[in-house]
Structure formats: structure tokens, C-alpha cells
Design an enzyme around this catalytic site. Structure first.
Site, short mmCIF file in Angstrom:
data_model
loop_
_atom_site.label_atom_id
_atom_site.label_comp_id
_atom_site.label_asym_id
_atom_site.label_seq_id
_atom_site.Cartn_x
_atom_site.Cartn_y
_atom_site.Cartn_z
N LYS A 104 0.83 -1.20 0.00
CA LYS A 104 0.00 0.00 0.00
C LYS A 104 0.87 1.26 0.00
O LYS A 104 0.66 2.19 -0.78
CB LYS A 104 -0.92 -0.03 1.23
CG LYS A 104 -2.06 0.92 1.14
CD LYS A 104 -3.02 0.69 2.31
CE LYS A 104 -3.84 -0.59 2.14
NZ LYS A 104 -4.51 -1.01 3.35
N ARG B 38 -3.30 2.77 8.61
CA ARG B 38 -3.61 1.52 7.90
C ARG B 38 -2.40 0.62 7.85
O ARG B 38 -1.28 1.10 7.70
CB ARG B 38 -4.03 1.82 6.45
CG ARG B 38 -5.03 2.91 6.31
CD ARG B 38 -5.21 3.26 4.85
NE ARG B 38 -6.62 3.15 4.48
CZ ARG B 38 -7.06 2.95 3.25
NH1 ARG B 38 -6.23 2.82 2.26
NH2 ARG B 38 -8.34 2.89 3.01
N GLY C 90 -6.27 -11.29 8.31
CA GLY C 90 -5.89 -11.29 9.72
C GLY C 90 -5.13 -10.05 10.14
O GLY C 90 -4.92 -9.81 11.32
N MET D 251 -4.53 -5.92 10.66
CA MET D 251 -5.45 -4.92 11.21
C MET D 251 -6.17 -4.12 10.12
O MET D 251 -5.57 -3.71 9.14
CB MET D 251 -4.69 -3.97 12.12
CG MET D 251 -5.65 -3.14 12.98
SD MET D 251 -4.85 -1.81 13.86
CE MET D 251 -4.95 -0.51 12.64
N ARG E 68 -3.60 -0.71 -6.63
CA ARG E 68 -2.72 -1.87 -6.74
C ARG E 68 -3.09 -2.63 -8.00
O ARG E 68 -4.19 -2.43 -8.55
CB ARG E 68 -2.84 -2.77 -5.52
CG ARG E 68 -4.20 -3.33 -5.39
CD ARG E 68 -4.40 -4.16 -4.17
NE ARG E 68 -5.83 -4.42 -4.11
CZ ARG E 68 -6.47 -4.88 -3.06
NH1 ARG E 68 -5.83 -5.13 -1.96
NH2 ARG E 68 -7.75 -5.10 -3.11
N HIS F 52 -9.22 -32.14 5.47
CA HIS F 52 -9.04 -33.48 4.89
C HIS F 52 -9.76 -33.58 3.55
O HIS F 52 -9.18 -34.02 2.55
CB HIS F 52 -9.59 -34.51 5.88
CG HIS F 52 -9.52 -35.92 5.37
ND1 HIS F 52 -10.55 -36.53 4.69
CD2 HIS F 52 -8.51 -36.82 5.42
CE1 HIS F 52 -10.19 -37.75 4.35
NE2 HIS F 52 -8.95 -37.96 4.78
N SER G 267 15.55 -40.68 -16.39
CA SER G 267 14.27 -40.03 -16.17
C SER G 267 14.02 -40.06 -14.67
O SER G 267 14.02 -41.12 -14.05
CB SER G 267 13.17 -40.77 -16.92
OG SER G 267 11.93 -40.13 -16.68
N CYS H 133 9.53 -37.89 -15.00
CA CYS H 133 8.23 -38.46 -15.34
C CYS H 133 7.36 -38.68 -14.12
O CYS H 133 6.29 -39.26 -14.20
CB CYS H 133 8.39 -39.76 -16.12
SG CYS H 133 9.24 -41.04 -15.21
N TYR I 268 13.47 -32.36 -20.64
CA TYR I 268 12.03 -32.40 -20.81
C TYR I 268 11.32 -32.75 -19.50
O TYR I 268 11.95 -33.27 -18.57
CB TYR I 268 11.63 -33.41 -21.89
CG TYR I 268 11.86 -34.85 -21.52
CD1 TYR I 268 10.89 -35.57 -20.81
CD2 TYR I 268 13.04 -35.51 -21.86
CE1 TYR I 268 11.10 -36.89 -20.45
CE2 TYR I 268 13.26 -36.82 -21.51
CZ TYR I 268 12.29 -37.51 -20.80
OH TYR I 268 12.49 -38.81 -20.42
C1 PEP Z 1 7.88 -42.29 -10.23
O1 PEP Z 1 8.20 -43.06 -9.31
O2 PEP Z 1 8.02 -41.07 -10.16
C2 PEP Z 1 7.30 -42.84 -11.45
C3 PEP Z 1 7.04 -42.06 -12.48
O3 PEP Z 1 6.98 -44.15 -11.45
P1 PEP Z 1 5.66 -44.73 -10.78
O4 PEP Z 1 4.81 -43.57 -10.37
O5 PEP Z 1 5.02 -45.58 -11.81
O6 PEP Z 1 6.24 -45.50 -9.63
#
Ligand code: PEP
Ligand code: MG
Length: 896
Positions: A21, A90, A99, A101, A334, A450, A780, A848, A868
Site C-alpha cells: 500500500k 492503515r 488477519g 489490522m 494496486r 481433509h 528419467s 516423469c 524435458y
Molecule cells: C515415479 O516413481 O516417479 C514414477 C514415475 O513411477 P511410478 O509412479 O510408476 O512409480
């Protein structure tokens, strides 16, 4: 060190020191806009106060000096009896936080100066109204008096006069109210309302400092990972009055529509009102456009200022302003919040206006917004009855019959019904019910309850904390505003807005998904503006990004969708899915084989099936890399459930009906049973102890590739070995695989170039990455298993068992299975990248695990230099966008 800064001394880039501000008030002042003079006490002063329990020694004098300067400028003194200078106090931290003031206005008014104000303004009513507001705000926010008590007294005064709005109370009544308010303060706070204006100001300043550490603010900071030591600034600003009569007023405005992004006049105005009245909704506001009729001069000036601000900030701004007897004042600005759709539109609009470039446009949107735009949504034109509203905990639109317990949810969904599970709050016992339901609705709990955490993890729509709803699980119904929803009644919930509707609201597919699917073209005449904006932003991102984006897909259908969504290959084809369904029996034969011959036969039967899977996949991804992972999960996953089978065998025994096969199966299940299967016989370990399994898979891959080549295709298969912990494992599998490939090349006469690599998903693999790279052409990172093993968290259990508690306690703001833990798991990734490349400079590197599609994690993978990321098809656009953002941002992964 200097602690106090005049508005003329700061600028918008000093948010760390002056808070958001304060920095923006300074920026507007320097732009020559009409900002009431004032000064900002820095966050540094707050830090000293928080550390030592007292304000810095020099602060009092500095504040005095700035106050004197302000008094000189304004030609009157704070609280001066005959003509008082009044100020507002302010809070203003770097990030706006719940939360903290609220504002205290009209500081400087007292029993004496209220008379002076009345005389100066020529308006008794105004002066007493201002004074009662001060006591009310000060009592509540500085002295901690329950605000309801003031509200009740105000209501009583209105009732007594039989009026409904506060402006209908006259000076005499307001004066009485002041006496009443002062009594409330005395009774509740145990002290008189302070009459010394400087004491009022100092107490308010301390109250702002103290509000940094309210429980709500602390929790918010933990969740948002805002450091606890930033502190807040305090803004002291000379008062201007919107409650001086019909030629005064106060309002909020946006420089463009925060919902659509369109330029125009958006905002609300309230005549004869002060400060929070507009947002509080006490009286009805009028649209900002009406101000043109009410006060043309101020309106024109405001339009001019809005244009100045937009051009200056190069973004949508939101504004608070006040008009005092025809004079316009800017109280705040802002960069404004906006909907996901508007974010995309505004970014491209600003590019077209020449205000920002493509790289900047990418910083104005994010993957979470794109993901939000990809969920199906309720038809906006539908006639619906809204029942209530809760917290938008997990996006999506879900419709189903109301059920109030998990058992019914499961039972009804098994018989084909769509259900919405409604609970006061959920706990781990509700898990199966949540899985069975279309969506989850609770009346308690926040974004980390949850229900919210688990639903987000499942990608399931969830509205939580809808407090108006009274959920009665015993009587299986909910009541809301006198309306009753019984078990079986249809309800609709919108996890993107938190709205809950009665009945079935029609769901329409997201136009953005229609576009990615190729069913809607951005260039078409009827393409909506949003689709065009998304199309352009995606093009910017693709143009900038260094990371390639692949898909986790194990069938042709997913692969084709992934391709439409922009995937540049498959980063993980999990072959275990190819062993389920009808083929499970073949796996049983493999496991139960007593002789070499039996095993060979089982493998021989599996081979053509596997090969066909790969032919289809390579065809779908023709010309792009496809990483096929050899079988990973423990074998017992392919066998029947131990309890079910035991019961079956026992029953058969009791009938003297001996089933040899079941008995052998049961023995095998027992033999393969593991206490911790995720840490047991799986991945490469399986390949090394079940002879012929991995070589069968390698043969299927090689033969499929050869077949595709013969069909003039361009298959680019890569073979990936899972759960490797040491280079010896890799060397053995590699040697066998190379033999098989050579054999297929010999028999087919086709030359195959199949890369062999490994997953890095165990700490030991990461720690010995330098050695692994000697036997692997690519890595990977399997960050799911890596997170599991680095933390010692069972990935299948912990999210439902204790993560809610961890999130609530702020131990982490987000599950490490969702966003990569940079300091722990991430450190292993970073080190393994360096070690792997040191051994093999052209080592190809990807990820991956689920993190491959998580926005914040994508930035991390960009930064550590992966080639990648690979993620589920639906998340590919998000990964593309974030990869582009990462490449074009200098601030790395700061998304706030
Ligand atoms: C991983 O463990 O990150 C993975 C891609 O293999 P999976 O989830 O199949 O165990
Ligand atoms: Mg894994």
C-alpha cells in the site's frame, strides 16, 4: 537507519520496505495524482518492534518530525481543538494478508475537536458521525472490543428512530451514540477512549505491528510460504471525507473488468459515505458510470487518472477513491486481482496495446489459471437455485444425488447412480466414499481440510466449509436457510466458485479443452475471445520454452490426445497396465510356472500381445520419442487378493472340493506377500529374478519398432529400467537387452536404434548417478518414488493419514508429492544432473513423476537444466505454459 518515509520519498518498487500500500501511495504521489499527504512507517520499524517488544528508539522522534511536516503542509495540527487535522492509520505488508489490522479512520477526534470539526465543516451531523466511527473502529481493532456490541448499539439507535440507514440519524442521535460507544469501550477494554490524539495514533501504530502476529496471519503465511520476518509497514494518511454530504462520497474502481478484461467503467460508488461503507454493503452502491451524472468533473478526472495508472502500471489496477465536496482523492491502488479467463485476455490485450511484450504477457498468467479454464463448468445461462456457498477447494463441476455417508455413496454408485458425498467434515474412513462420489461437499474446514486435500489429490470436485449448510448425517439431510435437502435429492457443486445449487445444473465442456482437442479453432469466426487469448499465449510459451514436454501415456488413445495437446513424445509408458484384464491369467501362469518350459510358454503367449501394444503406441507417436518402462510393480499385484483367495480355498476345502490351481495360487500369493511391497521385489529386481520377463518385453519393443520401420514409419523407442539402485543391476539388464535387440535386428534385417536408460527414483541411484550414466543413455527422474524414499513417506498412505495435520500445522504448504521438495528431493535431482552429465555430456534428462505437470516444479526442472518434463496428457498445456514462463522469467520460480 531511517524508519519513516514521506509519500514523496518512496516508489512502487519499494514494497519490501514500505509494504504494497505504502509503495503504491508513493508511486501515485510521484505521478502527481491527488493523494492526501502522509507518511509510511517502514517494515524495518515493525521488525525491531517484533524482535524487541518495543518500537525503535528513534521512531517517536521521526514520527514527530513527519507529523510536524504534515501539519505544516495541511495548515492544522493533529486533533487541534478548533480545526483538527485528522489521519487514518492503515496496515500494509508486502503481500496482502487476511488477519492483519483493518483501517482506523478519523484519528485525532476527541470530545473537544469534534466541536471544531463541526464548526469547520459547518455540519454537526458529519462531525459526530466521524467521531462515532472513530470510537467504533478504534475500539474494535486497537482495543480489541467485540465489534458486534457497536453494531448492536447502532441498530438500536436506528430502530428507535424507525430508520433503516445510518445517514438518517441526525447529529443529536449520533452524539448519544458516541456516549454509548464510549461506555462500551470503558466496560469492555477497562479504559477510557483516549482523548489525546497522539496517544490514539501511537496505539493504532502498535496495533498494526501487533496484528502481524495474529493466528490467522501466521497460518496464512505458513501456508503461502511467506516468511514470518517480513513485518508490516504502517501508513499514516491525512483524512479526506466522503461523508460531508451529497457532493461527497467514496468508491472503488477497476481500470478494466476483472471478469472479462474488457476496458470500460467498472466499479461502485456510494454517495455521502466513508471508507469501508462501500465494501461492507451497508447501503446500496450505484454503478461507477452513474458518477458521471452525479459529479461530472470528478468523473472525468477519475477516468483520466485510471488511464494514467493503466499506462503506468501496464496492467489492470484497482483503485479506492474518495470525493470530498467535489474534490477527488486517490486513497489506494494496486495491480488488481482477476479471474483466470480475464488474466489471459488482459495479457493479450496489453500486448496489442503495445504496453507489454510477449515475455511479460507470459508472466501475467499461470498454469493454475490455465488448469482452471480446462475444467468443465456449469452452463452460465442455466436457471438455477443457489443453496449456499463454501470454499472453492478443488475445481470442477459435479452433479449427483445427495448422500450423507460413505457406505451409501459406495452402494449407490455401484448401482450406477451419481452421488455427491455430503459430510460435516471428512476423515480417512470416508476415503472409499470419496472415491465413489462425483464430488464432495462439507460444511466445515478450509482449503487444507481433509476433504480438500484428498479431493485435490484425486482431481475430484470439492466444496468445503459451506457454513450456512447444516448437515445432519443422522437424519440424512441438510438444512440451509429453511430449505431441506434429503438423501437422494440432486445437488450440483462448483469447485471453482464454491457455489452449491439445488437440482441438476447442466454442465458444458470447457471451450479451452475443445480448442486443445482440435474441435474449436482459434481462427474461426465464432471462436471466443478466451480461446483466442489462450491460443496466442500458448504460442508465446512454445516460442520461449527450452524444456520439451512429453506425456505419460500407455495406450494409443492417450498418446493421440497427448499429441493434440502438444506432447513432443512419451516420457513414460507404464507397461504394467498391459498385464491386467484378460492378460492377468497369463501372468499367473508365468508366476506359477514350475518348469522352464511352462515359463517359456507363458512368455511366448504374452509376447505378441505386448508387441501389438507397442506397434499401436509407436504409430500414434510416429516420429517422436517413446520411453517404454519395463515392468515395475511387485508381482503380487497381478495375483488375486490374499483374503478373498483364502476364503475361496477354505470354502472349497470344507466342501471337499479340491481346486489344485487355487491352492497353488494361494501358495504363490503367500510366497510373494511382502510387508512393504513398494520397497520389495519390484522394478529391476523383478527383472533380475524372473528369467525372461524383461527380455520378453525388450523383444516386443524391438519387434514392434522393426515392424513400424518396415511399414515406413519412424518409431523412436527408448527402453527404461525402473527402480535401479546400482550400476551393476543396469549392466546386467543392459547386456541381456542388447543381445535381444541384436537378435531381432538379425532376424528382421532392420537396423534398430534403441536407446537404453534408467529411472532415477531411489536415493542411491541419485547419489551414484555418475556411475549409472556409464550404462545409461538417459535418465528419467521418477520423483514419485524418489519423494517416497527420500522422505520415508508411503505414497499410498500418507496423504490420507497425516498430511492434513501437517498442512494445517504449516509443516509444508503443499504436499511434496504435488510440488517438488526443492531442498531435499530437489537437491538430489540437481546433484544427479551434474554427476550424470559429467560422465556423459550428451546424457538426455527428463522427469516423469507427477511433478512433471506441476507449475512450480516445472520451473525447478527448467532451472536445473532437464531436457524435458513428462506428465499426464491433460496437464500438458499447463506444463508447456509453465516451461515458457520459466524460460522467459528472470525471477525464476517466484509465482506470487
Ligand atoms: C515415479 O516413481 O516417479 C514414477 C514415475 O513411477 P511410478 O509412479 O510408476 O512409480
Ligand atoms: Mg516409480
Amino acid at each position: 537507519m531511517k524508519f519513516v518515509f514521506d509519500f514523496t520519498e518512496g516508489n512502487k518498487d519499494l514494497k519490501d520496505l514500505l509494504g504494497g500500500k505504502g509503495a503504491n501511495l508513493a508511486e501515485m504521489t510521484n505521478l502527481g495524482l491527488p493523494v492526501p499527504p502522509g507518511f509510511t512507517i517502514s517494515t524495518e520499524a515493525c521488525k525491531v518492534y517484533l524482535d524487541s517488544g518495543d518500537e525503535p528508539a528513534a521512531l517517536r522522534d521521526e514520527v514527530s518530525a513527519h507529523l510536524t511536516a504534515l501539519e505544516k503542509k495541511m495548515g492544522k495540527k493533529l486533533g487541534q481543538a478548533d480545526d483538527p487535522l485528522l489521519v487514518s492509520v492503515r496496515s500494509g505488508a508486502k503481500f496482502s494478508m487476511p488477519g492483519m489490522m483493518d483501517t482506523v479512520l478519523n484519528i485525532g477526534l476527541s470530545d473537544k475537536s469534534v466541536q471544531g470539526l463541526a464548526k469547520q465543516a459547518g455540519d454537526d451531523r458529519f462531525a459526530w458521525d466521524s467521531y462515532r466511527r472513530l470510537i467504533q473502529m478504534f475500539g474494535k481493532t486497537v482495543l480489541g472490543v467485540d465489534g458486534e456490541l457497536f453494531e448492536e448499539a447502532l441498530e438500536k439507535a436506528k430502530d428507535a428512530k424507525k430508520v433503516t440507514v445510518d445517514t438518517d440519524l441526525d447529529a443529536a442521535e449520533l452524539k448519544k451514540l458516541v456516549t454509548r460507544f464510549k461506555k462500551i469501550v470503558k466496560a469492555e477494554a477497562g479504559r477510557d477512549f483516549p482523548q489525546d490524539p497522539r496517544e490514539q495514533m501511537d496505539l493504532a501504530i502498535h496495533a498494526v505491528f501487533d496484528s502481524w502476529n495474529t493466528e490467522r496471519a501466521k497460518l496464512y503465511r505458513r501456508q503461502e510460504r511467506i516468511p514470518h520476518d517480513l513485518g508490516t509497514a504502517v501508513n499514516v494518511c491525512s483524512m479526506v471525507f466522503g461523508n460531508l454530504g451529497p457532493d461527497s462520497g467514496t468508491g472503488v474502481a477497476f481500470t478494466r473488468d476483472p471478469a472479462s478484461g474488457h476496458q470500460g467503467v467498472y466499479g461502485d460508488y456510494l454517495q455521502n459515505a466513508q471508507g469501508e461503507d462501500v465494501v461492507a454493503g451497508i447501503r446500496n452502491t450505484v454503478p461507477l458510470a452513474d458518477l458521471e451524472r452525479i459529479d461530472k468533473k470528478s468523473y472525468d478526472q477519475l477516468m483520466q487518472i485510471m488511464e494514467t495508472l493503466e499506462t503506468h502500471y501496464k496492467d489492470l489496477c484497482d483503485i479506492e477513491f474518495t470525493i470530498e465536496r467535489g474534490q477527488l482523492w486517490m486513497l489506494q491502488t494496486r495491480v488488481g486481482k482477476r479471474t483466470a479467463g480475464a488474466a489471459f485476455r488482459i495479457a493479450t490485450q496489453l500486448v496489442d496495446q503495445g504496453l507489454i511484450d510477449e515475455a511479460e504477457a507470459l508472466q501475467r498468467v499461470n498454469g493454475a489459471q490455465l488448469a482452471q479454464l480446462m475444467f468443465p463448468r456449469f452452463d452460465e445461462d442455466a436457471k438455477v437455485k443457489q443453496l449456499g456457498r463454501g470454499i472453492a477447494a478443488s475445481p470442477g463441476a459435479a452433479v449427483g444425488k445427495a448422500v450423507f455417508d460413505s457406505y451409501t455413496a459406495i452402494k449407490w454408485s455401484r448401482s450406477g447412480e451419481k452421488v455427491i458425498l455430503i459430510r460435516r467434515e471428512t476423515n480417512p474412513d470416508d476415503l472409499d466414499g470419496m472415491i465413489a462420489a462425483e464430488g464432495i461437499l462439507t460444511s466445515r474446514g478450509g482449503k487444507t481440510s481433509h476433504a480438500a486435500v484428498v479431493a485435490r489429490g484425486m482431481g475430484k470436485t470439492c466444496v468445503c466449509g459451506a457454513e450456512d449448510l447444516e448437515v445432519d448425517t443422522k437424519r440424512r439431510r441438510l438444512t440451509v436457510n429453511g430449505h431441506v435437502v434429503e438423501e437422494g435429492d440432486v445437488v450440483s457443486i462448483d469447485g471453482s466458485t464454491g457455489k452449491v445449487y439445488l437440482g441438476e445444473v447442466p454442465v458444458v465442456p470447457s471451450p479451452v479443452v475443445e480448442y486443445f482437442e482440435g474441435r474449436m479453432h482459434a481462427g474461426a469466426d465464432d471462436a471466443d475471445e478466451l480461446v483466442q487469448a489462450v491460443h496466442r499465449i500458448m504460442a508465446f510459451a512454445d516460442g520461449k520454452r527450452r524444456l520439451r514436454v512429453r506425456a505419460n501415456a500407455d495406450n494409443a488413445e492417450d498418446a493421440l490426445r497427448a499429441r493434440r495437446f502438444g506432447a513432443q513424445g512419451i516420457g513414460l509408458c507404464r507397461t504394467e497396465h498391459m498385464f491386467l484384464g484378460e492378460r492377468r491369467e497369463l501372468v499367473e501362469h508365468l508366476i506359477l510356472a514350475d518348469t522352464e518350459e511352462e515359463r517359456e510358454n507363458a512368455l511366448k503367449e504374452l509376447l505378441p500381445l505386448q508387441k501389438r501394444d507397442f506397434v499401436e503406441l509407436f504409430e500414434a507417436m510416429d516420429g517422436l520419442p517413446v520411453t517404454v518402462r519395463l515392468l515395475d510393480p511387485p508381482l503380487h499385484e497381478f495375483l488375486p487378493d490374499i483374503t478373498e483367495l483364502s476364503v475361496r480355498v477354505a470354502l472349497a476345502e470344507s466342501r471337499k472340493d479340491h481346486n489344485e490351481n487355487d491352492l497353488r495360487l494361494l501358495q504363490a500369493v503367500h510366497r510373494l506377500h511382502e510387508q512393504n511391497p513398494m520397497l520389495g521385489l519390484r522394478g529391476v529386481r523383478l527383472g533380475l529374478v524372473i528369467p525372461g520377463l524383461f527380455t520378453m518385453q525388450v523383444r516386443a519393443i524391438a519387434e514392434a519398432a522393426a515392424e513400424r520401420k518396415e511399414a515406413k514409419g519412424d518409431p523412436r523407442a527408448e527402453i527404461m529400467i525402473p527402480l535401479v539402485g546400482t550400476v551393476q543391476e543396469l549392466e546386467i539388464v543392459r547386456e541381456e537387452a542388447e543381445q535381444v535387440i541384436a537378435e531381432v535386428e538379425r532376424t528382421t534385417g532392420v537396423h534398430l536404434k534403441l536407446a537404453l536408460g534408467t529411472m532415477i527414483e531411489l536415493p542411491r541411484a541419485a547419489l551414484t548417478a555418475g556411475q549409472l550414466a556409464e550404462a545409461a543413455e538417459f535418465f528419467s527422474f521418477g520423483t514419485n518414488d524418489l519423494t517416497q524414499t527420500v522422505w520415508g513417506f508411503s505414497r499410498d498412505d500418507v496423504e490420507a493419514s497425516f498430511f492434513t495435520a501437517y498442512l494445517e500445522k504449516g509443516i509444508f504448504g503443499v504436499s511434496p508429492f504435488e510440488t517438488i521438495d526443492k531442498d531435499g528431493v530437489g537437491k538430489l535431482v540437481r546433484d544427479a544432473v551434474a554427476a550424470g552429465r559429467a560422465t556423459r555430456p550428451d546424457l538426455k534428462l527428463g522427469v516423469c513423476g507427477e511433478h512433471g505437470g506441476d507449475p512450480e516444479s516445472v520451473h525447478f526442472f527448467h532451472e536445473v537444466g532437464l531436457d524435458y518434463v513428462s506428465c499426464s496428457p491433460f496437464r500438458i498445456p499447463v506444463a508447456r505454459l509453465e516451461a515458457g514462463r520459466a524460460a522467459s522469467s528472470s525471477t525464476g520460480s517466484d509465482h506470487r
